[in-house]
Design an enzyme around this catalytic site. Structure first.
Site, PDB file in Angstrom:
ATOM      1  N   CYS A  12     -10.509 -20.510  36.926  1.00 49.85           N
ATOM      2  CA  CYS A  12     -10.130 -20.289  35.524  1.00 49.85           C
ATOM      3  C   CYS A  12      -8.966 -21.208  35.133  1.00 49.85           C
ATOM      4  O   CYS A  12      -8.906 -21.688  33.994  1.00 49.85           O
ATOM      5  CB  CYS A  12      -9.711 -18.836  35.300  1.00 49.85           C
ATOM      6  SG  CYS A  12     -11.064 -17.655  35.216  1.00 49.85           S
ATOM      7  N   CYS A  54      -6.710 -11.672  32.331  1.00 51.21           N
ATOM      8  CA  CYS A  54      -6.237 -12.877  33.002  1.00 51.21           C
ATOM      9  C   CYS A  54      -5.600 -13.858  32.037  1.00 51.21           C
ATOM     10  O   CYS A  54      -5.348 -13.533  30.920  1.00 51.21           O
ATOM     11  CB  CYS A  54      -7.376 -13.497  33.776  1.00 51.21           C
ATOM     12  SG  CYS A  54      -8.851 -13.536  32.835  1.00 51.21           S
TER      13      CYS A  54
HETATM   14  S1  SF4 Z   1     -14.815 -17.357  34.114  1.00 46.18           S
HETATM   15 FE1  SF4 Z   1     -13.251 -18.419  35.279  1.00 46.18          FE
HETATM   16  S2  SF4 Z   1     -13.970 -18.194  37.414  1.00 46.18           S
HETATM   17 FE2  SF4 Z   1     -15.749 -17.811  36.134  1.00 46.18          FE
HETATM   18  S3  SF4 Z   1     -16.741 -19.830  35.992  1.00 46.18           S
HETATM   19 FE3  SF4 Z   1     -15.420 -19.537  34.186  1.00 46.18          FE
HETATM   20  S4  SF4 Z   1     -13.548 -20.568  34.716  1.00 46.18           S
HETATM   21 FE4  SF4 Z   1     -14.664 -20.211  36.652  1.00 46.18          FE
END
Ligand code: SF4
Length: 247
Positions: free
Chosen positions: A122, A231
């Site tokens: 992320c 998050c």
């Molecule tokens: S939500 Fe976060 S962990 Fe999942 S693919 Fe997207 S960026 Fe990656």
């Protein structure tokens, strides 16, 4: 079953909430002229905000994150918005080298292996591009609502973020029924995945449909503990490299 049929409902105070949202957007645009952006996740709430911005010609720029892991239906909303409203949507993508290095080191399924790896993914795909999106802005607009989860239960209409920018959440007091009532009333374009029991849509590997009775965000990072799910995008003091993001 169509999301509109399932969720749209006129409830007391709806017109007042729409008027208040518009007032928040207009005040925000005037206080932060040329330095405010709607960071749209392209979810139902953000589509409502974009419609209000376009319909009432509120001078707020529109931008989104293209993580490289979105569903095709989500990505297709960008040209749909541009065609419908005649507004440009600026798209921010992760740094290719960072993504390639991360995937080469950790694999395509790293997000399922640990919370740290999920948050690192992320960080690369969402938080770093978000930082670029917001650079030079003094304010941003989100589609957060108090009803979305316990951790969002006290979301205010505006608050400073960890960088001192003002984060506006003009739909803070809207219900899910309000969102869909507005979409129905104004024929707002929306992600067809909402018709497949996905109320909250993020990246494809990290989103699933929810079952009847499950919480609104149960389909996001469903393999993690509930507390880990809120998050980066909406957490204060989150180091960009360490924490995940979500709309
Ligand atoms: S939500 Fe976060 S962990 Fe999942 S693919 Fe997207 S960026 Fe990656």
């Amino acid at each position: 079953m169509r999301a509109i049929a399932l969720y749209a409902r006129a409830t007391e105070g709806f017109d007042g909430r729409v008027a208040h949202t518009l007032e928040v957007l207009r005040t925000a645009a005037s206080e932060h002229a040329t330095r405010i952006v709607q960071a749209t996740s392209l979810g139902a709430e953000d589509m409502v905000i974009t419609d209000l911005i376009a319909r009432h010609r509120v001078p707020i720029a529109i931008a989104t994150l293209e993580t490289g892991k979105l569903h095709d239906e989500t990505v297709a909303l960008v040209p749909r918005i541009e065609a419908r409203y005649g507004l440009a949507v600026e798209v921010f993508k992760p740094v290719t080298e960072s993504v390639v290095h991360f995937v080469r080191t950790n694999g395509e399924r790293a997000m399922y292996e640990s919370i740290d790896l999920r948050k690192a993914c992320c960080g690369i795909r969402k938080l770093e591009p978000l930082a670029r999106m917001l650079a030079g802005s003094s304010a941003w607009v989100t589609g957060l609502r108090r009803e979305q989860s316990d951790t969002r239960a006290v979301v205010p209409f505006s608050e400073p973020d960890d960088k001192g920018r003002i984060k506006f959440s003009p739909l803070a007091d809207w219900s899910w029924a309000d969102v869909w009532h507005y979409i129905q009333l104004h024929d707002v374009p929306f992600n067809p995945l909402h018709d497949q029991f996905m109320p909250s849509i993020g990246c494809a590997p990290c989103t699933r449909a929810i079952a009847v009775g499950e919480p609104f965000r149960a389909g996001r990072w469903w393999w993690e503990d509930e507390k880990a799910k809120e998050c980066g995008l909406h957490v204060k003091d989150a180091p960009v490299s360490m924490i995940g993001a979500s709309a």
